[in-house]
Write an enzyme that holds these catalytic residues in place. Structure first.
Site, PDB file in Angstrom:
ATOM      1  N   HIS A 219     -26.246  19.069 -52.254  1.00 42.78           N
ATOM      2  CA  HIS A 219     -27.551  19.733 -52.050  1.00 42.78           C
ATOM      3  C   HIS A 219     -27.261  21.190 -51.694  1.00 42.78           C
ATOM      4  O   HIS A 219     -26.631  21.907 -52.462  1.00 42.78           O
ATOM      5  CB  HIS A 219     -28.304  18.940 -50.971  1.00 42.78           C
ATOM      6  CG  HIS A 219     -29.750  19.259 -50.793  1.00 42.78           C
ATOM      7  ND1 HIS A 219     -30.473  20.090 -51.620  1.00 42.78           N
ATOM      8  CD2 HIS A 219     -30.654  18.836 -49.838  1.00 42.78           C
ATOM      9  CE1 HIS A 219     -31.733  20.157 -51.204  1.00 42.78           C
ATOM     10  NE2 HIS A 219     -31.870  19.409 -50.119  1.00 42.78           N
ATOM     11  N   GLY A 255     -22.718  23.745 -58.243  1.00 44.64           N
ATOM     12  CA  GLY A 255     -23.590  24.813 -58.727  1.00 44.64           C
ATOM     13  C   GLY A 255     -24.084  24.546 -60.143  1.00 44.64           C
ATOM     14  O   GLY A 255     -24.771  25.388 -60.730  1.00 44.64           O
ATOM     15  N   HIS A 258     -28.703  19.293 -62.342  1.00 41.54           N
ATOM     16  CA  HIS A 258     -29.870  19.121 -61.478  1.00 41.54           C
ATOM     17  C   HIS A 258     -30.485  17.762 -61.728  1.00 41.54           C
ATOM     18  O   HIS A 258     -30.487  17.278 -62.856  1.00 41.54           O
ATOM     19  CB  HIS A 258     -30.914  20.218 -61.757  1.00 41.54           C
ATOM     20  CG  HIS A 258     -31.879  20.365 -60.638  1.00 41.54           C
ATOM     21  ND1 HIS A 258     -33.067  19.673 -60.592  1.00 41.54           N
ATOM     22  CD2 HIS A 258     -31.811  21.102 -59.507  1.00 41.54           C
ATOM     23  CE1 HIS A 258     -33.686  19.987 -59.476  1.00 41.54           C
ATOM     24  NE2 HIS A 258     -32.957  20.844 -58.793  1.00 41.54           N
ATOM     25  N   ASP A 309     -27.879  27.573 -56.952  1.00 39.66           N
ATOM     26  CA  ASP A 309     -26.743  27.785 -56.052  1.00 39.66           C
ATOM     27  C   ASP A 309     -25.590  28.567 -56.681  1.00 39.66           C
ATOM     28  O   ASP A 309     -24.845  29.242 -55.980  1.00 39.66           O
ATOM     29  CB  ASP A 309     -26.210  26.433 -55.554  1.00 39.66           C
ATOM     30  CG  ASP A 309     -27.190  25.787 -54.606  1.00 39.66           C
ATOM     31  OD1 ASP A 309     -27.725  26.502 -53.746  1.00 39.66           O
ATOM     32  OD2 ASP A 309     -27.442  24.577 -54.734  1.00 39.66           O
TER      33      ASP A 309
HETATM   34  N1  COA Z   1     -20.123  18.914 -62.868  1.00 39.76           N
HETATM   35  C1  COA Z   1     -19.606  18.019 -63.706  1.00 39.76           C
HETATM   36  N2  COA Z   1     -20.273  16.944 -64.170  1.00 39.76           N
HETATM   37  C2  COA Z   1     -21.542  16.810 -63.732  1.00 39.76           C
HETATM   38  C3  COA Z   1     -22.155  17.698 -62.868  1.00 39.76           C
HETATM   39  C4  COA Z   1     -21.404  18.809 -62.442  1.00 39.76           C
HETATM   40  N3  COA Z   1     -21.913  19.707 -61.613  1.00 39.76           N
HETATM   41  N4  COA Z   1     -23.419  17.320 -62.623  1.00 39.76           N
HETATM   42  C5  COA Z   1     -23.599  16.180 -63.327  1.00 39.76           C
HETATM   43  N5  COA Z   1     -22.457  15.880 -63.983  1.00 39.76           N
HETATM   44  C6  COA Z   1     -22.239  14.717 -64.832  1.00 39.76           C
HETATM   45  C7  COA Z   1     -21.820  13.533 -63.980  1.00 39.76           C
HETATM   46  O1  COA Z   1     -20.435  13.481 -63.800  1.00 39.76           O
HETATM   47  C8  COA Z   1     -22.360  12.385 -64.771  1.00 39.76           C
HETATM   48  O2  COA Z   1     -21.518  12.156 -65.867  1.00 39.76           O
HETATM   49  P1  COA Z   1     -21.214  10.660 -66.358  1.00 39.76           P
HETATM   50  O3  COA Z   1     -22.556  10.130 -66.785  1.00 39.76           O
HETATM   51  O4  COA Z   1     -20.226  10.852 -67.454  1.00 39.76           O
HETATM   52  O5  COA Z   1     -20.661   9.938 -65.150  1.00 39.76           O
HETATM   53  C9  COA Z   1     -23.675  12.934 -65.312  1.00 39.76           C
HETATM   54  O6  COA Z   1     -23.494  14.358 -65.423  1.00 39.76           O
HETATM   55  C10 COA Z   1     -24.863  12.635 -64.415  1.00 39.76           C
HETATM   56  O7  COA Z   1     -24.570  13.108 -63.097  1.00 39.76           O
HETATM   57  P2  COA Z   1     -25.140  12.505 -61.767  1.00 39.76           P
HETATM   58  O8  COA Z   1     -24.308  12.970 -60.615  1.00 39.76           O
HETATM   59  O9  COA Z   1     -25.368  11.031 -61.898  1.00 39.76           O
HETATM   60  O10 COA Z   1     -26.570  13.190 -61.738  1.00 39.76           O
HETATM   61  P3  COA Z   1     -27.532  13.221 -60.516  1.00 39.76           P
HETATM   62  O11 COA Z   1     -28.889  13.415 -61.068  1.00 39.76           O
HETATM   63  O12 COA Z   1     -27.308  12.080 -59.598  1.00 39.76           O
HETATM   64  O13 COA Z   1     -27.032  14.514 -59.732  1.00 39.76           O
HETATM   65  C11 COA Z   1     -26.650  16.637 -58.969  1.00 39.76           C
HETATM   66  C12 COA Z   1     -27.623  15.738 -59.730  1.00 39.76           C
HETATM   67  C13 COA Z   1     -27.322  17.976 -58.731  1.00 39.76           C
HETATM   68  C14 COA Z   1     -26.321  16.019 -57.611  1.00 39.76           C
HETATM   69  C15 COA Z   1     -25.371  16.812 -59.801  1.00 39.76           C
HETATM   70  O14 COA Z   1     -25.672  17.497 -60.990  1.00 39.76           O
HETATM   71  C16 COA Z   1     -24.296  17.504 -59.024  1.00 39.76           C
HETATM   72  O15 COA Z   1     -23.564  16.851 -58.256  1.00 39.76           O
HETATM   73  N6  COA Z   1     -24.164  18.860 -59.166  1.00 39.76           N
HETATM   74  C17 COA Z   1     -23.212  19.584 -58.400  1.00 39.76           C
HETATM   75  C18 COA Z   1     -23.747  19.868 -56.998  1.00 39.76           C
HETATM   76  C19 COA Z   1     -24.845  20.902 -57.009  1.00 39.76           C
HETATM   77  O16 COA Z   1     -24.746  21.926 -57.643  1.00 39.76           O
HETATM   78  N7  COA Z   1     -25.883  20.618 -56.230  1.00 39.76           N
HETATM   79  C20 COA Z   1     -27.014  21.503 -56.095  1.00 39.76           C
HETATM   80  C21 COA Z   1     -28.203  20.934 -56.773  1.00 39.76           C
HETATM   81  S1  COA Z   1     -29.537  22.089 -56.845  1.00 39.76           S
END
Ligand code: COA
Length: 373
Positions: A219, A255, A258, A309
């Site tokens: 987050h 970063g 979403h 972010d």
């Molecule tokens: N880097 C690499 N792969 C990513 C990714 C990232 N930042 N964000 C998503 N993915 C991939 C996951 O590995 C997953 O791949 P898979 O299906 O092969 O396992 C797929 O995309 C779905 O990701 P998931 O984590 O299940 O999506 P989510 O909806 O639960 O998560 C976030 C959303 C924002 C938590 C996720 O994109 C993330 O962890 N981003 C990085 C942290 C971040 O920037 N947070 C700020 C959000 S505003």
């Protein structure tokens, strides 16, 4: 009908009139105003007023609101004393969480001291809490937190951090970032605040729940992690190879991505433009080119786009802000959105209490401890 999804993905858990996130054809609006218009033409104080009080202020209302916030910057002595005892090694998010909690014991919510007053107070003094602790431990200074001629929260934060009048371009960059971070519907920390509010708990407890939730790297903590990633590299080529290697190992690149947005984050281009602008005067402005290359690799390899972010990290860095203060800045902004959600939850409250599917052992006989072997 029982619906189950991991992480509540796609589940609508309530109504809100505060903001839209990713609604088709609308993008992101705060109370109907497009985020692009707000970022281009308004200030954080106007946006905070809009969120907390429901409408944009008139010029007179804005002046009065800004004067009120300036008067509310000062910290009680008991809180300063507490900040002096928190270790220098603490994470600034923990400092803010503890500071807000302490304030809740000194200025607790009563009929006389209402939620709106507390919202204004916290928006006004979050920077004071953070920077009093920071300056005391870094520079042995007991900062006079009210002693700044800066009228805006962005200017006050930079003044107190650097102990000099802020550069106007940097001040406006931070101001815009606070606008972009101010509100985002039912994100994890806002939801945490609403869950706490739904038990009829007090305002401070809801905010403390939210700060603790924002701290995590999935987050709000993502802006700090993004900075750590970017500064590992010295050239765009190095960044490209490094990120590809991380992706091959299935690492998450902070970063990017979403839960709700699927094509782009409407806030990203706004903050990216600020990062680029500031990079031209920065000593390590090459970090902007590195960021752009990481963005390209992430799109080419994973079709993932930067969220707010990612470019906030270099924007803050080019303003001379230490990385550990990035997520606390997010708090300073989001206090306005959290407050709006606490009021909205209170106005139409029902206890938030979901259910779980039980996957533990089947019922079994209890064995007294003497017979367990
Ligand atoms: N880097 C690499 N792969 C990513 C990714 C990232 N930042 N964000 C998503 N993915 C991939 C996951 O590995 C997953 O791949 P898979 O299906 O092969 O396992 C797929 O995309 C779905 O990701 P998931 O984590 O299940 O999506 P989510 O909806 O639960 O998560 C976030 C959303 C924002 C938590 C996720 O994109 C993330 O962890 N981003 C990085 C942290 C971040 O920037 N947070 C700020 C959000 S505003």
């Amino acid at each position: 009908m029982t619906v189950k999804t991991r992480g509540l993905e796609g589940i609508i858990v309530g109504d809100t009139a505060i903001s839209t996130v990713g609604k088709e054809g609308v993008g992101l609006t705060y109370r109907g105003y497009d985020i692009h218009d707000l970022a281009a033409h308004s200030t954080f104080e106007e946006v905070a007023y809009l969120l907390v009080y429901g409408e944009l202020p008139t010029l007179t209302q804005l002046q009065a609101y800004k004067d009120k916030l300036i008067k509310m910057r000062r910290l009680p002595n008991e809180l300063k004393l507490l900040l002096e005892t928190i270790p220098a090694s603490a994470h600034p998010m923990d400092v803010l969480r503890t500071g807000v909690s302490m304030l809740g014991t000194l200025e607790s919510e009563t009929a006389q001291y209402s939620g709106h007053q507390i919202a204004d107070r916290l928006i006004a003094c979050a920077a004071s809490i953070l920077l009093y602790w920071y300056q005391f431990h870094r520079n042995n200074v007991r900062m006079e937190t009210w002693n700044s001629e800066e009228k805006t929260i962005a200017g006050y934060f930079l003044h107190m951090l650097h102990d000099k009048k802020p550069d106007e371009e940097q001040r406006r960059a931070v101001d815009v970032s606070l606008i972009l971070y101010a509100e985002h519907e039912f994100n994890a920390s806002t939801f945490a605040a609403r869950v706490t509010t739904s038990t009829e708990s007090d305002f401070y407890s809801a905010i403390v729940s939210a700060i603790g939730t924002l701290r995590g790297p999935l987050h709000g903590g993502a802006n700090e992690e993004a900075m750590r990633l970017i500064t590992q590299f010295k050239t765009p080529e190095q960044a490209e190879a490094g990120v590809k290697e991380m992706l091959a190992k299935k690492a998450k690149i902070m970063g990017f991505g979403h839960r709700v947005y699927k094509i782009s984050d409407p806030r990203s281009d706004i903050i990216k433009a600020w990062s680029q602008k500031l990079s031209t005067h920065a000593r390590d402005g090459y970090l902007y080119a590195i960021s752009e290359r990481i963005e390209k690799v992430m799109w080419d390899e994973k079709k993932l786009f930067p969220n707010l972010d990612f470019y906030s990290a270099t924007t803050y860095h080019f303003c001379g802000i230490p990385t550990s203060l990035f997520t606390p800045l997010f708090v300073m902004a989001r206090l306005s959105g959290w407050s709006a959600h606490i009021f909205e939850q209170r106005a139409n409250n029902r206890l938030i209490r979901p259910e779980a599917t039980y996957i533990g052992p089947a019922p079994r006989p209890f064995i007294p401890i003497q017979e367990r072997g």
